[in-house]
Design a protein around this motif. Structure first.
Motif, PDB file in Angstrom:
ATOM      1  N   LEU A 174       0.815  -1.211   0.000  1.00 19.42           N
ATOM      2  CA  LEU A 174       0.000   0.000   0.000  1.00 19.42           C
ATOM      3  C   LEU A 174       0.850   1.263   0.000  1.00 19.42           C
ATOM      4  O   LEU A 174       0.414   2.296  -0.503  1.00 19.42           O
ATOM      5  N   GLU A 175       2.062   1.194   0.543  1.00 22.50           N
ATOM      6  CA  GLU A 175       2.945   2.352   0.517  1.00 22.50           C
ATOM      7  C   GLU A 175       3.270   2.747  -0.926  1.00 22.50           C
ATOM      8  O   GLU A 175       3.322   3.930  -1.265  1.00 22.50           O
ATOM      9  N   ALA A 176       3.477   1.762  -1.791  1.00 23.04           N
ATOM     10  CA  ALA A 176       3.752   2.036  -3.203  1.00 23.04           C
ATOM     11  C   ALA A 176       2.512   2.595  -3.898  1.00 23.04           C
ATOM     12  O   ALA A 176       2.606   3.506  -4.731  1.00 23.04           O
ATOM     13  N   VAL A 177       1.340   2.062  -3.559  1.00 22.44           N
ATOM     14  CA  VAL A 177       0.094   2.568  -4.130  1.00 22.44           C
ATOM     15  C   VAL A 177      -0.117   4.018  -3.696  1.00 22.44           C
ATOM     16  O   VAL A 177      -0.438   4.885  -4.511  1.00 22.44           O
ATOM     17  N   ALA A 178       0.093   4.297  -2.411  1.00 24.97           N
ATOM     18  CA  ALA A 178      -0.075   5.655  -1.890  1.00 24.97           C
ATOM     19  C   ALA A 178       0.887   6.616  -2.583  1.00 24.97           C
ATOM     20  O   ALA A 178       0.514   7.745  -2.922  1.00 24.97           O
ATOM     21  N   ALA A 179       2.112   6.180  -2.826  1.00 23.94           N
ATOM     22  CA  ALA A 179       3.085   7.030  -3.516  1.00 23.94           C
ATOM     23  C   ALA A 179       2.616   7.344  -4.936  1.00 23.94           C
ATOM     24  O   ALA A 179       2.722   8.485  -5.400  1.00 23.94           O
ATOM     25  N   GLN A 180       2.075   6.351  -5.631  1.00 21.86           N
ATOM     26  CA  GLN A 180       1.545   6.558  -6.990  1.00 21.86           C
ATOM     27  C   GLN A 180       0.376   7.540  -6.956  1.00 21.86           C
ATOM     28  O   GLN A 180       0.264   8.419  -7.813  1.00 21.86           O
ATOM     29  N   LEU A 181      -0.490   7.410  -5.973  1.00 25.93           N
ATOM     30  CA  LEU A 181      -1.616   8.336  -5.855  1.00 25.93           C
ATOM     31  C   LEU A 181      -1.124   9.764  -5.624  1.00 25.93           C
ATOM     32  O   LEU A 181      -1.632  10.714  -6.228  1.00 25.93           O
TER      33      LEU A 181
ATOM     34  N   GLU B  64      -7.953   9.743   1.810  1.00 26.41           N
ATOM     35  CA  GLU B  64      -8.855  10.170   2.878  1.00 26.41           C
ATOM     36  C   GLU B  64      -8.656   9.378   4.163  1.00 26.41           C
ATOM     37  O   GLU B  64      -8.878   9.902   5.244  1.00 26.41           O
ATOM     38  N   GLU B  65      -8.272   8.123   4.026  1.00 22.33           N
ATOM     39  CA  GLU B  65      -8.093   7.284   5.205  1.00 22.33           C
ATOM     40  C   GLU B  65      -7.167   6.130   4.859  1.00 22.33           C
ATOM     41  O   GLU B  65      -7.170   5.630   3.759  1.00 22.33           O
ATOM     42  N   GLY B  66      -6.384   5.718   5.865  1.00 24.65           N
ATOM     43  CA  GLY B  66      -5.587   4.515   5.710  1.00 24.65           C
ATOM     44  C   GLY B  66      -4.104   4.766   5.691  1.00 24.65           C
ATOM     45  O   GLY B  66      -3.667   5.918   5.672  1.00 24.65           O
ATOM     46  N   PRO B  67      -3.417   3.659   5.762  1.00 28.09           N
ATOM     47  CA  PRO B  67      -3.911   2.286   5.750  1.00 28.09           C
ATOM     48  C   PRO B  67      -4.659   1.935   7.046  1.00 28.09           C
ATOM     49  O   PRO B  67      -4.264   2.341   8.134  1.00 28.09           O
TER      50      PRO B  67
ATOM     51  N   GLU C  18      -9.674   6.759  -1.165  1.00 26.15           N
ATOM     52  CA  GLU C  18      -9.594   8.017  -1.885  1.00 26.15           C
ATOM     53  C   GLU C  18     -10.862   8.142  -2.711  1.00 26.15           C
ATOM     54  O   GLU C  18     -11.708   7.259  -2.668  1.00 26.15           O
ATOM     55  N   ARG C  19     -11.006   9.233  -3.442  1.00 22.88           N
ATOM     56  CA  ARG C  19     -12.192   9.452  -4.273  1.00 22.88           C
ATOM     57  C   ARG C  19     -11.787   9.673  -5.726  1.00 22.88           C
ATOM     58  O   ARG C  19     -10.751  10.260  -5.999  1.00 22.88           O
ATOM     59  N   ASP C  20     -12.633   9.180  -6.636  1.00 24.20           N
ATOM     60  CA  ASP C  20     -12.410   9.428  -8.056  1.00 24.20           C
ATOM     61  C   ASP C  20     -12.991  10.803  -8.414  1.00 24.20           C
ATOM     62  O   ASP C  20     -13.553  11.482  -7.546  1.00 24.20           O
ATOM     63  N   PRO C  21     -12.857  11.242  -9.664  1.00 25.04           N
ATOM     64  CA  PRO C  21     -13.337  12.580 -10.035  1.00 25.04           C
ATOM     65  C   PRO C  21     -14.842  12.794  -9.821  1.00 25.04           C
ATOM     66  O   PRO C  21     -15.284  13.930  -9.662  1.00 25.04           O
TER      67      PRO C  21
ATOM     68  N   ARG D 182     -16.398  11.622  -7.238  1.00 28.88           N
ATOM     69  CA  ARG D 182     -16.531  11.516  -5.780  1.00 28.88           C
ATOM     70  C   ARG D 182     -16.988  10.140  -5.311  1.00 28.88           C
ATOM     71  O   ARG D 182     -17.437   9.972  -4.180  1.00 28.88           O
ATOM     72  N   ASN D 183     -16.901   9.113  -6.184  1.00 24.73           N
ATOM     73  CA  ASN D 183     -17.112   7.745  -5.731  1.00 24.73           C
ATOM     74  C   ASN D 183     -16.012   7.412  -4.741  1.00 24.73           C
ATOM     75  O   ASN D 183     -14.860   7.840  -4.918  1.00 24.73           O
ATOM     76  N   LEU D 184     -16.330   6.651  -3.715  1.00 26.59           N
ATOM     77  CA  LEU D 184     -15.325   6.218  -2.757  1.00 26.59           C
ATOM     78  C   LEU D 184     -14.574   5.035  -3.359  1.00 26.59           C
ATOM     79  O   LEU D 184     -15.187   4.040  -3.770  1.00 26.59           O
ATOM     80  N   VAL D 185     -13.261   5.141  -3.432  1.00 32.21           N
ATOM     81  CA  VAL D 185     -12.414   4.090  -3.999  1.00 32.21           C
ATOM     82  C   VAL D 185     -11.497   3.566  -2.904  1.00 32.21           C
ATOM     83  O   VAL D 185     -10.682   4.307  -2.358  1.00 32.21           O
ATOM     84  N   GLU D 186     -11.659   2.300  -2.597  1.00 30.00           N
ATOM     85  CA  GLU D 186     -10.819   1.611  -1.612  1.00 30.00           C
ATOM     86  C   GLU D 186      -9.833   0.744  -2.385  1.00 30.00           C
ATOM     87  O   GLU D 186     -10.239   0.028  -3.308  1.00 30.00           O
TER      88      GLU D 186
END
Length: 131
Positions: A83-90, A98-101, A116-119, A121-125
Motif C-alpha cells: 500500500l505504501e507504493a500505491v499511496a506514492a503513486q496516488l 482520505e483514510e488509511g492504511p 480516496e475518491r475518483d473525479p 466523488r465515488n469512494l475508492v478503496e
C-alpha cells in the motif's frame, strides 16, 4: 447460483476525467466494445478479469439502473503491491488519501486498505490481503 462479478457500470459526469483517473492513476486499460440497446460503441476500463463499463450521465445506455448517479459507488479494488507504493503513486497524481492504511475485512478475510475518491466523488478503496 452466482459465482463472481463480471463487470459493473459506473455513471460519470465527465468521461475524460473518469478515464484519466482509472487509466492513468490506477493503471486500468481503456477499451471500446459494441453493446447496449441498440448496440452502440461503448467504453470500458479493464483490469484483471473484470471491467467497469462507463455511462455518461444523461446519455446512459439501455438497460440501465433506475437512478444512475455519479458519485454513488463505493468500490474496493485489490492490489498485490504494498500500500505504501500505491499511496506514492496516488500522491504523484495529486490524489488525496482520505483514510488509511486501515484494517478491514474483505470477501476472503483480513485486508489493509486506503481510501480516496475518483473525479465523480465515488469512494475508492484499494486493499491488499493480509497473511
Amino acid at each position: 447460483m452466482i459465482t463472481a462479478i463480471d463487470h459493473i457500470v459506473l455513471t460519470t459526469a465527465d468521461l475524460a476525467r473518469c478515464v484519466a483517473f482509472y487509466r492513468d492513476v490506477l493503471g486500468m486499460t481503456l477499451e471500446t466494445f459494441i453493446g447496449g440497446t441498440p448496440p452502440l460503441e461503448r467504453l470500458a476500463l479493464k483490469f484483471g478479469s473484470q471491467k467497469i463499463n462507463l455511462h455518461l450521465q444523461g446519455h446512459e445506455f439501455e438497460p440501465k439502473a433506475l437512478r444512475p448517479t455519479p458519485g454513488a459507488l463505493d468500490l474496493c479494488f485489490l492490489t498485490e503491491q504494498p500500500l505504501e507504493a500505491v499511496a506514492a503513486q496516488l500522491r504523484v497524481h495529486r490524489v488525496v488519501i482520505e483514510e488509511g492504511p486501515v484494517a478491514r475485512t474483505g470477501a476472503r478475510g483480513r485486508i489493509s486498505s486506503i481510501y480516496e475518491r475518483d473525479p465523480d466523488r465515488n469512494l475508492v478503496e484499494i486493499a491488499v490481503y493480509q497473511p
